[in-house]
Design an enzyme around this catalytic site. Structure first.
Site, PDB file in Angstrom:
ATOM      1  N   SER A  63     -38.582 -23.440  58.060  1.00  0.00           N
ATOM      2  CA  SER A  63     -38.988 -24.024  56.768  1.00  0.00           C
ATOM      3  C   SER A  63     -37.987 -23.667  55.677  1.00  0.00           C
ATOM      4  O   SER A  63     -37.638 -24.501  54.834  1.00  0.00           O
ATOM      5  CB  SER A  63     -40.360 -23.480  56.362  1.00  0.00           C
ATOM      6  OG  SER A  63     -41.342 -23.927  57.245  1.00  0.00           O
ATOM      7  N   ARG A 108     -35.246 -26.091  53.542  1.00  0.00           N
ATOM      8  CA  ARG A 108     -35.254 -26.107  52.071  1.00  0.00           C
ATOM      9  C   ARG A 108     -33.928 -25.633  51.499  1.00  0.00           C
ATOM     10  O   ARG A 108     -33.467 -26.144  50.473  1.00  0.00           O
ATOM     11  CB  ARG A 108     -36.427 -25.271  51.549  1.00  0.00           C
ATOM     12  CG  ARG A 108     -37.769 -26.006  51.741  1.00  0.00           C
ATOM     13  CD  ARG A 108     -38.929 -25.057  51.648  1.00  0.00           C
ATOM     14  NE  ARG A 108     -40.234 -25.707  51.721  1.00  0.00           N
ATOM     15  CZ  ARG A 108     -40.818 -26.117  52.849  1.00  0.00           C
ATOM     16  NH1 ARG A 108     -40.213 -25.984  54.015  1.00  0.00           N
ATOM     17  NH2 ARG A 108     -42.013 -26.684  52.810  1.00  0.00           N
ATOM     18  N   GLY A 136     -40.987 -33.391  61.155  1.00  0.00           N
ATOM     19  CA  GLY A 136     -41.905 -33.837  60.108  1.00  0.00           C
ATOM     20  C   GLY A 136     -41.515 -33.263  58.754  1.00  0.00           C
ATOM     21  O   GLY A 136     -41.600 -33.937  57.729  1.00  0.00           O
ATOM     22  N   ARG A 183     -46.482 -40.069  63.859  1.00  0.00           N
ATOM     23  CA  ARG A 183     -47.172 -39.123  62.976  1.00  0.00           C
ATOM     24  C   ARG A 183     -47.473 -39.748  61.608  1.00  0.00           C
ATOM     25  O   ARG A 183     -46.742 -40.610  61.133  1.00  0.00           O
ATOM     26  CB  ARG A 183     -46.341 -37.836  62.838  1.00  0.00           C
ATOM     27  CG  ARG A 183     -46.273 -37.096  64.163  1.00  0.00           C
ATOM     28  CD  ARG A 183     -45.436 -35.843  64.093  1.00  0.00           C
ATOM     29  NE  ARG A 183     -46.014 -34.847  63.205  1.00  0.00           N
ATOM     30  CZ  ARG A 183     -45.404 -33.702  62.886  1.00  0.00           C
ATOM     31  NH1 ARG A 183     -44.198 -33.446  63.368  1.00  0.00           N
ATOM     32  NH2 ARG A 183     -45.989 -32.840  62.102  1.00  0.00           N
ATOM     33  N   SER A 188     -51.337 -29.241  53.181  1.00  0.00           N
ATOM     34  CA  SER A 188     -50.035 -29.325  53.846  1.00  0.00           C
ATOM     35  C   SER A 188     -48.897 -28.969  52.900  1.00  0.00           C
ATOM     36  O   SER A 188     -48.770 -29.538  51.810  1.00  0.00           O
ATOM     37  CB  SER A 188     -49.852 -30.760  54.361  1.00  0.00           C
ATOM     38  OG  SER A 188     -48.482 -31.057  54.514  1.00  0.00           O
ATOM     39  N   GLN A 216     -45.871 -29.605  53.571  1.00  0.00           N
ATOM     40  CA  GLN A 216     -44.929 -30.733  53.589  1.00  0.00           C
ATOM     41  C   GLN A 216     -45.293 -31.729  52.499  1.00  0.00           C
ATOM     42  O   GLN A 216     -44.417 -32.230  51.781  1.00  0.00           O
ATOM     43  CB  GLN A 216     -44.929 -31.395  54.964  1.00  0.00           C
ATOM     44  CG  GLN A 216     -44.350 -30.493  56.044  1.00  0.00           C
ATOM     45  CD  GLN A 216     -44.388 -31.122  57.424  1.00  0.00           C
ATOM     46  OE1 GLN A 216     -44.862 -32.235  57.599  1.00  0.00           O
ATOM     47  NE2 GLN A 216     -43.897 -30.394  58.412  1.00  0.00           N
ATOM     48  N   ASP A 227     -48.999 -22.999  62.595  1.00  0.00           N
ATOM     49  CA  ASP A 227     -48.015 -23.127  63.677  1.00  0.00           C
ATOM     50  C   ASP A 227     -48.221 -22.068  64.768  1.00  0.00           C
ATOM     51  O   ASP A 227     -47.630 -22.168  65.844  1.00  0.00           O
ATOM     52  CB  ASP A 227     -46.591 -23.021  63.124  1.00  0.00           C
ATOM     53  CG  ASP A 227     -46.208 -24.264  62.319  1.00  0.00           C
ATOM     54  OD1 ASP A 227     -46.909 -25.293  62.441  1.00  0.00           O
ATOM     55  OD2 ASP A 227     -45.217 -24.207  61.574  1.00  0.00           O
ATOM     56  N   LYS A 262     -49.585 -32.876  64.898  1.00  0.00           N
ATOM     57  CA  LYS A 262     -48.324 -32.127  64.883  1.00  0.00           C
ATOM     58  C   LYS A 262     -47.360 -32.798  65.876  1.00  0.00           C
ATOM     59  O   LYS A 262     -47.537 -33.954  66.228  1.00  0.00           O
ATOM     60  CB  LYS A 262     -48.582 -30.657  65.233  1.00  0.00           C
ATOM     61  CG  LYS A 262     -49.338 -29.913  64.150  1.00  0.00           C
ATOM     62  CD  LYS A 262     -48.483 -29.727  62.922  1.00  0.00           C
ATOM     63  CE  LYS A 262     -49.219 -28.997  61.811  1.00  0.00           C
ATOM     64  NZ  LYS A 262     -48.463 -29.016  60.561  1.00  0.00           N
ATOM     65  N   ARG A 292     -51.864 -30.878  69.459  1.00  0.00           N
ATOM     66  CA  ARG A 292     -51.813 -29.502  69.981  1.00  0.00           C
ATOM     67  C   ARG A 292     -53.162 -28.997  70.461  1.00  0.00           C
ATOM     68  O   ARG A 292     -53.211 -28.055  71.259  1.00  0.00           O
ATOM     69  CB  ARG A 292     -51.228 -28.544  68.921  1.00  0.00           C
ATOM     70  CG  ARG A 292     -49.735 -28.726  68.768  1.00  0.00           C
ATOM     71  CD  ARG A 292     -49.090 -27.733  67.842  1.00  0.00           C
ATOM     72  NE  ARG A 292     -47.643 -27.912  67.879  1.00  0.00           N
ATOM     73  CZ  ARG A 292     -46.808 -27.546  66.919  1.00  0.00           C
ATOM     74  NH1 ARG A 292     -47.274 -26.957  65.831  1.00  0.00           N
ATOM     75  NH2 ARG A 292     -45.518 -27.751  67.045  1.00  0.00           N
TER      76      ARG A 292
HETATM   77  C1  S3P Z   1     -43.926 -26.893  57.289  1.00  0.00           C
HETATM   78  C2  S3P Z   1     -45.249 -27.068  57.031  1.00  0.00           C
HETATM   79  C3  S3P Z   1     -46.285 -27.160  58.078  1.00  0.00           C
HETATM   80  C4  S3P Z   1     -45.777 -26.645  59.425  1.00  0.00           C
HETATM   81  C5  S3P Z   1     -44.404 -27.125  59.744  1.00  0.00           C
HETATM   82  C6  S3P Z   1     -43.424 -26.706  58.654  1.00  0.00           C
HETATM   83  C7  S3P Z   1     -42.979 -26.841  56.143  1.00  0.00           C
HETATM   84  O1  S3P Z   1     -46.679 -28.501  58.222  1.00  0.00           O
HETATM   85  O2  S3P Z   1     -46.664 -27.018  60.453  1.00  0.00           O
HETATM   86  O3  S3P Z   1     -43.974 -26.591  60.980  1.00  0.00           O
HETATM   87  O4  S3P Z   1     -41.827 -26.398  56.319  1.00  0.00           O
HETATM   88  O5  S3P Z   1     -43.373 -27.236  55.040  1.00  0.00           O
HETATM   89  P1  S3P Z   1     -47.801 -29.131  57.260  1.00  0.00           P
HETATM   90  O6  S3P Z   1     -47.340 -28.896  55.887  1.00  0.00           O
HETATM   91  O7  S3P Z   1     -47.851 -30.608  57.550  1.00  0.00           O
HETATM   92  O8  S3P Z   1     -49.077 -28.437  57.614  1.00  0.00           O
END
Ligand code: S3P
Length: 445
Positions: free
Chosen positions: A34, A38, A106, A134, A179, A181, A327, A354, A358
């Site tokens: 993550s 970023r 994602g 997704r 989330s 994300q 995760d 995911k 899962r």
């Molecule tokens: C992530 C957020 C999570 C996580 C993914 C990485 C991120 O997903 O499962 O592996 O880097 O923001 P969600 O935000 O969709 O839950």
């Protein structure tokens, strides 16, 4: 060798795992996925020079880097984990001359769509078969509310998405998907709005965007469950990426499961929005010592974990911590089979969307090795039978999901002598942990 990785031939993309007798040594998990995404995204929209160290050179993060190269960001690579980015700034990124393919990621596709909605130019984003199935409405719906000009399959629900960027309207948005994300996509879009954009979170999700964006000069404020970003000009800075606690979790589990084990994990990211797995294991009776450096670098705490074999007690996972260990649920489910009593995980319907479903993938895999599991629409319950429980070998499908493959590889070390587990679809482990099998074989005997 406890884990045999097959690359090539009829068994290409498979692991064969046999019983392990103990775990010992010191492991440095790879850079956090993550934070690596970023660091590249913010470094690529921040004018000038950004140096990144500790970068995760996995398929997912390399895809993000390539996308920015195609938009005019210069990348000077000192090593697989170290680079200098030179960016013309957010508003000067070039229009790429082809579709941007984010593979399995994602995080990349959702954060980048948010970014693209608020900068000039036309871009099309897509991904592999899993990513193309997704849900994207969770970002396209709030982005459209901000006035974004975007479209995609099924009215913007599925990739590919086409985005024509421009100035956006600020919104206040309640992130019911819990989330990170979605939150991060909207905060990145908010940089291109003509006022402050607020995301409200009922339960906290990982907060790397909130910690890192201000390092680049982004104006961002967090008050209770509200995160607000203002349109800001970003400038380059240096980012050091700590080890990924989600990758470390497989080594934590190995050490807890195999008798006589003692392992030290070094330089693990210990951001409090990511440590729920460790805190839960401590409550289940795990012998884990956490030596943390709360100051951290870039506002991201990190430290060492010292782990010894432990007898665990099953538990009911509190609903509010699900986003902070989302995760780690596959490996938690695997561990729970060796705890005493039932472990119940609910409120985790997000797992169904995911890299694979899962819940279904873990239920099938655990049943295939002889573990009793109950499946719910939003989770699963695992019947634990203690550290010496029976397990049988055979063949299971990871469904091309890196975390299912690694969780089942860990579990395979508890097979009876003479049995083995064949795990298919393991080539996707490279999306997050390219050195998994080497580090695994380095510490399991
Ligand atoms: C992530 C957020 C999570 C996580 C993914 C990485 C991120 O997903 O499962 O592996 O880097 O923001 P969600 O935000 O969709 O839950």
């Amino acid at each position: 060798m406890i884990l045999e990785e097959n690359k090539g031939g009829a068994l290409h993309g498979t692991y064969r795992v046999i019983r392990g007798h103990s775990v010992s040594g010191v492991v440095r998990p790879p850079g956090d996925k993550s934070i690596s995404h970023r660091a590249v995204i913010f470094g690529s929209i921040a004018e000038g020079r950004t140096e990144i160290s500790g970068f995760l050179n996995s398929a997912d993060c390399e895809g993000t880097l390539r996308a920015f190269e195609s938009m005019g960001v210069r990348v000077d690579r000192q090593s697989p984990h170290q680079m200098v980015l030179e960016s013309p700034g957010r508003l000067n990124l070039l229009e790429p001359n082809d579709v941007l393919d984010f593979g399995n990621s994602g995080t990349a596709v959702r954060l980048m769509t948010g970014l693209f909605a608020g900068i000039p130019g036309f871009r099309v984003v897509t991904g592999d078969e899993s990513l193309r199935s997704r849900p994207m409405r969770r970002i396209t719906e709030p982005l459209k509310r901000m006035g974004a000009d975007l479209d995609g399959r099924e009215d913007g629900s599925l990739l590919p998405l086409a985005v024509r960027g421009g100035t956006l309207n600020p919104i206040v948005y309640e992130n019911l998907h819990r989330s990170a994300q979605v939150k991060s996509a909207l905060l990145l879009a908010g940089l291109g709005a003509d006022g402050p954009t607020t995301v409200i979170e009922p339960d906290p999700s990982r907060d790397h965007t909130e910690r890192l964006l201000p390092r680049f000069g982004g104006r961002l404020e967090k008050v209770g469950s509200h995160v607000t970003v203002w349109p800001s000009h970003l400038t380059g800075t240096d980012i050091s990426v700590p080890g990924d606690i989600s990758s470390a979790s497989f080594f934590v589990a190995l050490s807890l499961l195999i008798p006589d084990s003692h392992l030290v994990l070094e330089n693990v990211g210990l951001n409090p929005t990511r440590t729920a797995f460790i805190e839960l294991l401590l409550r289940m009776g795990a012998k884990i010592e956490v030596v943390s450096n709360p100051e951290g670098e870039n506002g991201e705490p990190f430290g060492n974990l010292d782990i010894r074999f432990s007898e665990l007690k099953g538990c009911t996972v509190p609903l509010e911590i699900i986003p902070s260990l989302i995760d780690e649920i596959p490996i938690l489910a695997a561990l729970a089979a060796f705890a005493w009593g039932t472990t119940e995980i609910r409120g985790a319907a997000e797992l169904r969307v995911k890299e694979s479903d899962r819940i279904s993938a873990m239920v099938s895999a655990l049943r295939a090795v002889g573990i009793e599991v109950e499946e719910f629409p939003d989770g699963l319950a695992i019947m634990g039978e203690g550290p010496d429980r029976a397990l049988r070998g055979g063949r299971i499908d990871s469904r091309h999901d890196h975390r299912i493959a690694m969780a089942m590889a860990v579990l395979g070390t508890r097979l009876p002598p003479g049995e083995s587990l064949l795990i298919t679809g393991t080539d996707f482990v490279d999306t997050s942990f390219p050195d998994f099998s080497a580090l695994f074989n380095g510490v399991v005997r």
